[in-house]
Design an enzyme around this catalytic site. Structure first.
Site, mmCIF file in Angstrom:
data_model
loop_
_atom_site.group_PDB
_atom_site.id
_atom_site.type_symbol
_atom_site.label_atom_id
_atom_site.label_comp_id
_atom_site.label_asym_id
_atom_site.label_seq_id
_atom_site.Cartn_x
_atom_site.Cartn_y
_atom_site.Cartn_z
ATOM 1 C CE1 TYR A 30 40.116 -18.711 -19.599
ATOM 2 C CE2 TYR A 30 42.348 -18.918 -18.735
ATOM 3 C CZ TYR A 30 41.043 -18.486 -18.594
ATOM 4 O OH TYR A 30 40.662 -17.824 -17.448
ATOM 5 C CE LYS A 55 38.117 -21.031 -17.803
ATOM 6 N NZ LYS A 55 39.142 -20.849 -16.734
#
EC number: 4.3.3.7
Length: 283
Positions: free
Chosen positions: A134, A162
């Protein structure tokens, strides 16, 4: 294991006594599944991972896996700026039966690329659950570069990223590098609702979405249209959602999305330990 399509970054609902509203969380899970999403994430940024307790985090992972019961993909927020804490959360997510764990880049400490590689490699070796990197530099102070992501993508247990930086060219650079390395299966997910359409056009395979808390059906439609190559329809859907995409970030996330859910009669509760944030968050 592929995590793709529309994955909802779920809010953490609280009762009036400021404890996790477990019944409300289950209601929200079913509402989102009924409206066509592909996956659900608990204890991410929108789920207030930075301020909830680890006990609350673990309990929400358990509820997610139990309530979903295989209907969609389940992703557990499991990051920390402490590698030891992150390892414990990743191991818990695996034991709970989550499909994947989302692991934020360590924040505040601002590790260099070699430190990021060491951090994620240690987590990948510690558990068998697939990991998603992330990257959200606006919150962490660290922007993981393309070379580092490409190196981590070689590890079997790290399946995607992400990407929540606003740099669209970075998506192209990353996809190009992954293709050169024969790592086409590594998944890139948008971390910004308003950039999902252009990111998919560059090779991203979905989004981890805040907007889908409020309008899951239409956000899912946007992603499905774009992934199928129907960019004319996807552009229309994007602009139908554009005002919502903007208004949900007029205050610090998740303040606006929780207030929107409150207006819809959905479980949301206050925000946990969020000083200076109005619209339903406790001081």
């Amino acid at each position: 294991m592929k995590i793709e399509g529309t994955v909802v970054a779920m809010v953490t609902p609280f009762t009036e006594d400021d404890v996790v509203d477990e019944a409300g969380l289950r209601e929200n899970i079913n509402y989102l599944i009924e409206n066509g999403v592909d996956g659900l994430l608990v204890a991410g940024t929108t789920g207030e991972s930075a301020t909830i307790t680890h006990e609350e985090q673990r309990r929400m992972i358990d509820i997610l896996v139990d309530e979903v019961n295989g209907r969609v993909r389940t992703v557990a927020g499991a990051g920390s700026n402490s590698s030891r804490e992150a390892m414990g959360l990743v191991e818990y997510a695996e034991d709970a039966g989550a499909d994947a764990a989302l692991v934020i880049t360590p924040y505040y400490n601002k590790p260099q690329p070699h430190g990021l590689i060491e951090h994620y490699t240690m987590l990948e070796e510690a558990a068998d659950i697939p990991l998603i990197i992330y990257n959200v530099p606006s919150r962490t102070g660290t922007d993981i570069d393309v070379d580092t992501v490409a190196e981590l993508a070689k590890l079997d247990g790290i399946i995607g990223i992400k990407e929540a930086s606003p740099d669209l060219d970075k998506v192209s650079m990353l996809r190009s590098r992954l293709m050169d390395l024969g790592l086409d299966d590594f998944t890139v997910l948008s971390g910004n609702d308003n950039l999902t359409l252009p990111m998919i056009s560059m090779g991203a395979e979905g989004v981890i979405s805040v907007v889908a808390n409020v309008d899951p059906a239409r956000m899912s439609r946007l992603v499905n249209e774009a992934l199928s190559g129907d960019f004319e329809s996807a552009m229309k859907t994007h602009y139908e959602l554009y005002s919502l995409m903007k208004v949900l970030f007029i205050e610090s996330n998740p303040v606006p999305v929780k207030e929107a859910l409150n207006m819809m009669g959905k479980a949301r509760g206050s925000c946990e330990d969020a000083p200076g944030t109005p619209a339903g968050c406790k001081p």
